[in-house]
Design a protein around this motif. Sequence first.
Motif, PDB file in Angstrom:
ATOM      1  N   ALA A   2     -44.763  48.955 -96.017  1.00 26.11           N
ATOM      2  CA  ALA A   2     -43.438  49.503 -96.253  1.00 26.11           C
ATOM      3  C   ALA A   2     -42.806  49.904 -94.929  1.00 26.11           C
ATOM      4  CB  ALA A   2     -43.531  50.706 -97.177  1.00 26.11           C
ATOM      5  N   GLN A   3     -41.533  49.632 -94.797  1.00 27.05           N
ATOM      6  CA  GLN A   3     -40.746  49.998 -93.619  1.00 27.05           C
ATOM      7  C   GLN A   3     -41.307  49.383 -92.327  1.00 27.05           C
ATOM      8  OE1 GLN A   3     -40.639  54.233 -93.426  1.00 27.05           O
ATOM      9  NE2 GLN A   3     -39.274  54.440 -95.149  1.00 27.05           N
ATOM     10  N   LYS A   4     -41.645  48.111 -92.369  1.00 32.84           N
ATOM     11  CA  LYS A   4     -42.219  47.483 -91.184  1.00 32.84           C
ATOM     12  C   LYS A   4     -41.216  47.452 -90.037  1.00 32.84           C
ATOM     13  CE  LYS A   4     -44.670  43.619 -89.437  1.00 32.84           C
ATOM     14  NZ  LYS A   4     -44.730  42.256 -89.227  1.00 32.84           N
ATOM     15  N   LYS A   7     -40.943  50.889 -88.497  1.00 33.41           N
ATOM     16  CA  LYS A   7     -42.119  51.218 -87.694  1.00 33.41           C
ATOM     17  C   LYS A   7     -42.109  50.456 -86.373  1.00 33.41           C
ATOM     18  CE  LYS A   7     -45.007  52.397 -91.635  1.00 33.41           C
ATOM     19  NZ  LYS A   7     -46.132  52.008 -92.470  1.00 33.41           N
ATOM     20  N   THR A   8     -41.671  49.214 -86.404  1.00 34.30           N
ATOM     21  CA  THR A   8     -41.572  48.418 -85.179  1.00 34.30           C
ATOM     22  C   THR A   8     -40.541  49.021 -84.227  1.00 34.30           C
ATOM     23  OG1 THR A   8     -42.127  46.435 -86.435  1.00 34.30           O
ATOM     24  CG2 THR A   8     -41.126  46.107 -84.285  1.00 34.30           C
ATOM     25  N   LEU A   9     -39.376  49.405 -84.769  1.00 34.97           N
ATOM     26  CA  LEU A   9     -38.339  50.030 -83.948  1.00 34.97           C
ATOM     27  C   LEU A   9     -38.836  51.347 -83.368  1.00 34.97           C
ATOM     28  CD1 LEU A   9     -35.417  50.064 -82.906  1.00 34.97           C
ATOM     29  CD2 LEU A   9     -34.780  51.199 -85.032  1.00 34.97           C
ATOM     30  N   ALA A  10     -39.547  52.133 -84.166  1.00 34.03           N
ATOM     31  CA  ALA A  10     -40.069  53.410 -83.684  1.00 34.03           C
ATOM     32  C   ALA A  10     -41.073  53.205 -82.554  1.00 34.03           C
ATOM     33  CB  ALA A  10     -40.713  54.182 -84.833  1.00 34.03           C
ATOM     34  N   ALA A  11     -41.946  52.216 -82.693  1.00 35.37           N
ATOM     35  CA  ALA A  11     -42.933  51.941 -81.637  1.00 35.37           C
ATOM     36  C   ALA A  11     -42.254  51.449 -80.365  1.00 35.37           C
ATOM     37  CB  ALA A  11     -43.940  50.912 -82.133  1.00 35.37           C
ATOM     38  N   ARG A  12     -41.258  50.567 -80.520  1.00 35.98           N
ATOM     39  CA  ARG A  12     -40.531  50.054 -79.347  1.00 35.98           C
ATOM     40  C   ARG A  12     -39.764  51.180 -78.648  1.00 35.98           C
ATOM     41  NH1 ARG A  12     -37.577  45.778 -81.415  1.00 35.98           N
ATOM     42  NH2 ARG A  12     -35.851  47.168 -81.847  1.00 35.98           N
ATOM     43  N   PRO A  71     -43.598  66.620 -90.501  1.00 34.52           N
ATOM     44  CA  PRO A  71     -44.671  67.473 -89.989  1.00 34.52           C
ATOM     45  C   PRO A  71     -45.850  67.623 -90.955  1.00 34.52           C
ATOM     46  CG  PRO A  71     -42.685  68.762 -90.437  1.00 34.52           C
ATOM     47  CD  PRO A  71     -42.359  67.336 -90.695  1.00 34.52           C
ATOM     48  N   ALA A  72     -45.592  67.471 -92.234  1.00 36.10           N
ATOM     49  CA  ALA A  72     -46.654  67.690 -93.221  1.00 36.10           C
ATOM     50  C   ALA A  72     -47.701  66.575 -93.203  1.00 36.10           C
ATOM     51  CB  ALA A  72     -46.047  67.812 -94.611  1.00 36.10           C
ATOM     52  N   ASP A  73     -47.234  65.337 -93.331  1.00 36.34           N
ATOM     53  CA  ASP A  73     -48.195  64.234 -93.436  1.00 36.34           C
ATOM     54  C   ASP A  73     -48.122  63.245 -92.272  1.00 36.34           C
ATOM     55  OD1 ASP A  73     -45.761  63.175 -94.065  1.00 36.34           O
ATOM     56  OD2 ASP A  73     -46.386  62.245 -95.946  1.00 36.34           O
ATOM     57  N   GLY A  74     -47.194  63.405 -91.371  1.00 31.76           N
ATOM     58  CA  GLY A  74     -47.107  62.537 -90.202  1.00 31.76           C
ATOM     59  C   GLY A  74     -46.448  61.201 -90.462  1.00 31.76           C
ATOM     60  N   SER A  75     -45.854  61.022 -91.639  1.00 29.16           N
ATOM     61  CA  SER A  75     -45.190  59.755 -91.938  1.00 29.16           C
ATOM     62  C   SER A  75     -43.850  59.682 -91.194  1.00 29.16           C
ATOM     63  CB  SER A  75     -44.964  59.618 -93.442  1.00 29.16           C
ATOM     64  OG  SER A  75     -44.098  60.644 -93.896  1.00 29.16           O
ATOM     65  N   LEU A  76     -43.379  58.474 -91.015  1.00 29.69           N
ATOM     66  CA  LEU A  76     -42.147  58.237 -90.260  1.00 29.69           C
ATOM     67  C   LEU A  76     -40.951  58.650 -91.093  1.00 29.69           C
ATOM     68  CD1 LEU A  76     -41.015  57.013 -87.628  1.00 29.69           C
ATOM     69  CD2 LEU A  76     -40.835  54.849 -88.840  1.00 29.69           C
ATOM     70  N   ARG A  77     -40.176  59.586 -90.579  1.00 32.47           N
ATOM     71  CA  ARG A  77     -38.968  60.028 -91.266  1.00 32.47           C
ATOM     72  C   ARG A  77     -37.770  59.228 -90.791  1.00 32.47           C
ATOM     73  NH1 ARG A  77     -36.953  66.096 -90.607  1.00 32.47           N
ATOM     74  NH2 ARG A  77     -37.563  65.477 -88.537  1.00 32.47           N
ATOM     75  N   SER A  78     -37.659  59.012 -89.465  1.00 33.44           N
ATOM     76  CA  SER A  78     -36.551  58.265 -88.892  1.00 33.44           C
ATOM     77  C   SER A  78     -37.035  57.558 -87.629  1.00 33.44           C
ATOM     78  CB  SER A  78     -35.408  59.231 -88.544  1.00 33.44           C
ATOM     79  OG  SER A  78     -34.475  58.598 -87.706  1.00 33.44           O
ATOM     80  N   PRO A  79     -36.768  56.258 -87.504  1.00 29.80           N
ATOM     81  CA  PRO A  79     -37.234  55.538 -86.314  1.00 29.80           C
ATOM     82  C   PRO A  79     -36.371  55.790 -85.086  1.00 29.80           C
ATOM     83  CG  PRO A  79     -36.062  54.033 -87.734  1.00 29.80           C
ATOM     84  CD  PRO A  79     -36.135  55.360 -88.459  1.00 29.80           C
TER      85      PRO A  79
END
Length: 173
Positions: A2-4, A7-12, A71-79
Motif C-alpha cells: 500500500a502507498q508504494k 513510500k518511494t517519494l518519502a525515501a527519495r 508517532p504511535a506506530d511509525g507508519s507514513l503519514r505524509s511523504p
Amino acid sequence: MAQKAAKTLAARNSSVLLRTHLITLALHALHLLLHFTFNRPRSLKYYYILAIPTLLIEFYLDRIGRPRHNPADGSLRSPGEDLGAAGLTEYMWDVLYWTWGCIGAVCLFGDRAWWLWVVVPSYSVWLAYSTFTGMRSGLAGFGGGDGQGGAEGAESKRQKKMEKRGGQRMRYR
C-alpha cells in the motif's frame, strides 16, 4: 504494498535532504575553517548576507519535503512535497546550488568571488523580461501586445485558401 509511490517519494526526499544538509555543512565548515585558520582577508559580512537566504531556502525545502510519520506506530503519514518539482522549487534548488558554487569559489579565490552571486538576480530579471516579451508576442493575435489589431500578420494556410476562393461562405440548413 500500500502507498508504494508515497513510500518511494518519502525515501527519495529523505536521501536528497540528507545529502543537501551534509554538503551544506561541509562547505560552510570549510569556509569558516579557512577564514579562521589562515586568517585570509575575508569579511564574514558577505558570507552572512549571502549565505543566510540560502540557509532559509534549505530550511523551507526541508520543511516541505521531510516525510512525516505517525508517532504511535511509525507508519507514513505524509511523504512530503516532491523536491524535484518544476517551478519555484526548481528555482530554489538553483539558488542553493549556485550559492554552494560561490562558497567554493570564495574558499579558493577570496572575497571577490562573492560577486558571482550577482548572477542569480540577473538571471531572475532576464527570465522575467523574456517571459513578459513572450507573453506580449503571444497576445498579439488578441489585439494587444505589439500594436497590431488582430490576426492581420498571421494567417494560416487555410485562411489564405479561403480568401482565394472568395472568402468564407455561410451555409444555412
